[in-house]
Design a protein around this motif. Structure first.
Motif, PDB file in Angstrom:
ATOM      1  N   CYS A   1      -0.263   9.884   9.381  1.00  0.00           N
ATOM      2  CA  CYS A   1      -0.330   9.838  10.622  1.00  0.00           C
ATOM      3  C   CYS A   1       1.158   8.355  10.833  1.00  0.00           C
ATOM      4  CB  CYS A   1      -1.073   9.812  11.955  1.00  0.00           C
ATOM      5  SG  CYS A   1      -1.836  10.990  11.724  1.00  0.00           S
ATOM      6  N   TRP A   2       0.421   7.767   9.863  1.00  0.00           N
ATOM      7  CA  TRP A   2       1.230   6.268   9.924  1.00  0.00           C
ATOM      8  C   TRP A   2       2.660   5.972   9.186  1.00  0.00           C
ATOM      9  CZ3 TRP A   2       0.857   1.631  11.841  1.00  0.00           C
ATOM     10  CH2 TRP A   2       1.285   0.113  11.491  1.00  0.00           C
ATOM     11  N   VAL A   3       2.828   7.533   8.535  1.00  0.00           N
ATOM     12  CA  VAL A   3       3.753   7.586   7.407  1.00  0.00           C
ATOM     13  C   VAL A   3       4.716   8.001   9.233  1.00  0.00           C
ATOM     14  CG1 VAL A   3       5.451   9.235   6.180  1.00  0.00           C
ATOM     15  CG2 VAL A   3       3.244   8.013   5.320  1.00  0.00           C
ATOM     16  N   LEU A   4       4.889   8.961   9.711  1.00  0.00           N
ATOM     17  CA  LEU A   4       5.577   9.562  10.975  1.00  0.00           C
ATOM     18  C   LEU A   4       6.010   8.439  11.669  1.00  0.00           C
ATOM     19  CD1 LEU A   4       3.766  13.140  11.248  1.00  0.00           C
ATOM     20  CD2 LEU A   4       5.850  12.344   9.762  1.00  0.00           C
TER      21      LEU A   4
ATOM     22  N   VAL B   1      13.924  -2.800   8.581  1.00  0.00           N
ATOM     23  CA  VAL B   1      13.943  -1.417   8.630  1.00  0.00           C
ATOM     24  C   VAL B   1      13.219  -1.265   6.791  1.00  0.00           C
ATOM     25  CG1 VAL B   1      15.719   0.383   6.796  1.00  0.00           C
ATOM     26  CG2 VAL B   1      15.678  -0.596   9.631  1.00  0.00           C
ATOM     27  N   LEU B   2      13.893  -2.361   6.446  1.00  0.00           N
ATOM     28  CA  LEU B   2      12.714  -2.076   4.879  1.00  0.00           C
ATOM     29  C   LEU B   2      11.674  -2.906   4.843  1.00  0.00           C
ATOM     30  CD1 LEU B   2      13.543  -2.631   2.024  1.00  0.00           C
ATOM     31  CD2 LEU B   2      14.067  -5.477   2.245  1.00  0.00           C
ATOM     32  N   GLY B   3      11.602  -3.813   6.470  1.00  0.00           N
ATOM     33  CA  GLY B   3       9.614  -3.774   5.665  1.00  0.00           C
ATOM     34  C   GLY B   3       8.745  -2.505   6.202  1.00  0.00           C
ATOM     35  N   ASN B   4       9.507  -1.944   7.648  1.00  0.00           N
ATOM     36  CA  ASN B   4       8.946  -0.286   7.927  1.00  0.00           C
ATOM     37  C   ASN B   4       8.864   0.381   6.610  1.00  0.00           C
ATOM     38  OD1 ASN B   4      10.814  -0.412  10.218  1.00  0.00           O
ATOM     39  ND2 ASN B   4       8.404  -0.833  10.627  1.00  0.00           N
ATOM     40  N   ALA B   5      10.051   0.264   5.921  1.00  0.00           N
ATOM     41  CA  ALA B   5      10.187   0.995   4.748  1.00  0.00           C
ATOM     42  C   ALA B   5       8.254   0.308   3.901  1.00  0.00           C
ATOM     43  CB  ALA B   5      11.093   1.081   3.948  1.00  0.00           C
ATOM     44  N   LEU B   6       7.985  -0.716   3.704  1.00  0.00           N
ATOM     45  CA  LEU B   6       7.135  -1.516   2.871  1.00  0.00           C
ATOM     46  C   LEU B   6       5.860  -0.856   3.039  1.00  0.00           C
ATOM     47  CD1 LEU B   6       6.256  -3.076   0.752  1.00  0.00           C
ATOM     48  CD2 LEU B   6       6.106  -5.001   2.368  1.00  0.00           C
ATOM     49  N   TYR B   7       5.888  -0.934   4.714  1.00  0.00           N
ATOM     50  CA  TYR B   7       4.338  -0.402   5.128  1.00  0.00           C
ATOM     51  C   TYR B   7       4.635   1.328   5.060  1.00  0.00           C
ATOM     52  CZ  TYR B   7       5.054  -4.173   8.416  1.00  0.00           C
ATOM     53  OH  TYR B   7       4.854  -5.712   8.077  1.00  0.00           O
ATOM     54  N   LEU B   8       5.637   1.935   5.587  1.00  0.00           N
ATOM     55  CA  LEU B   8       5.417   3.526   5.055  1.00  0.00           C
ATOM     56  C   LEU B   8       4.874   3.509   3.335  1.00  0.00           C
ATOM     57  CD1 LEU B   8       8.311   5.372   5.805  1.00  0.00           C
ATOM     58  CD2 LEU B   8       7.338   5.981   3.242  1.00  0.00           C
ATOM     59  N   SER B   9       5.544   2.504   2.253  1.00  0.00           N
ATOM     60  CA  SER B   9       5.127   3.258   0.782  1.00  0.00           C
ATOM     61  C   SER B   9       3.881   3.240   0.290  1.00  0.00           C
ATOM     62  CB  SER B   9       5.675   2.229   0.185  1.00  0.00           C
ATOM     63  OG  SER B   9       7.521   2.452   0.318  1.00  0.00           O
ATOM     64  N   LEU B  10       3.246   1.804   1.660  1.00  0.00           N
ATOM     65  CA  LEU B  10       1.701   1.606   1.549  1.00  0.00           C
ATOM     66  C   LEU B  10       0.891   2.825   2.515  1.00  0.00           C
ATOM     67  CD1 LEU B  10       0.332  -0.971   0.952  1.00  0.00           C
ATOM     68  CD2 LEU B  10      -0.028  -2.108   2.986  1.00  0.00           C
ATOM     69  N   ALA B  11       1.517   2.897   2.888  1.00  0.00           N
ATOM     70  CA  ALA B  11       0.151   4.308   3.803  1.00  0.00           C
ATOM     71  C   ALA B  11       0.546   5.735   3.084  1.00  0.00           C
ATOM     72  CB  ALA B  11       0.959   4.541   4.985  1.00  0.00           C
ATOM     73  N   ALA B  12       2.077   5.742   2.736  1.00  0.00           N
ATOM     74  CA  ALA B  12       1.801   6.970   1.635  1.00  0.00           C
ATOM     75  C   ALA B  12       0.438   6.588   0.189  1.00  0.00           C
ATOM     76  CB  ALA B  12       3.457   7.290   0.982  1.00  0.00           C
TER      77      ALA B  12
END
Length: 127
Positions: A81-84, A102-113
């Motif tokens: 859900c966090w990835v979404l 956007v780069l920061g969100n991509a980092l958070y997305l990677s962590l969640a994945a």
């Protein structure tokens, strides 16, 4: 691997907690005045508050199910859900030209994945 997943979940939970508290309790006008908060000018106060509540729930969902051993399967579900949520954040910040965010969100997305894959296949909490 278990320790790395716990650290990642803890870090992401802190990020979600800070973001959730900010969006839930700081007035929308004050958020819009902050660097990176311009997106709130295009959203209703209810929408911003809803995102804050979702982030608070994510903070709890990344830690509590496993720590209390109550439905630990919710940890990878919360991470997905966090990835979404981060995909939506990346689209929003990208439209506003806020590419550092956007780069920061991509980092958070990677962590969640990492958490989602790790807790669902590599090192799940249940057998």
């Amino acid at each position: 691997m278990n320790l790395a997943l716990w650290i990642a979940a803890g870090l992401l939970a802190v990020i979600a907690l800070v973001g959730g508290v900010t969006k839930t309790f700081v007035p929308k006008e004050k958020l819009a005045a902050q660097r990176g908060g311009e997106w709130t000018g295009h959203a209703s106060a209810g929408f911003v508050r809803t995102l804050g509540v979702l982030e608070l729930l994510a903070a709890a969902g990344l830690i509590l199910p496993a720590a209390l051993d109550i439905a630990p399967v919710m940890v990878p579900v919360t991470a997905v859900c966090w990835v979404l949520l981060m995909i939506g954040a990346m689209i929003t910040h990208g439209r506003l030209g806020q590419y550092v965010l956007v780069l920061g969100n991509a980092l958070y997305l990677s962590l969640a994945a990492f958490i989602a894959v790790g807790r669902s296949t590599v090192e799940p909490f249940t057998g």
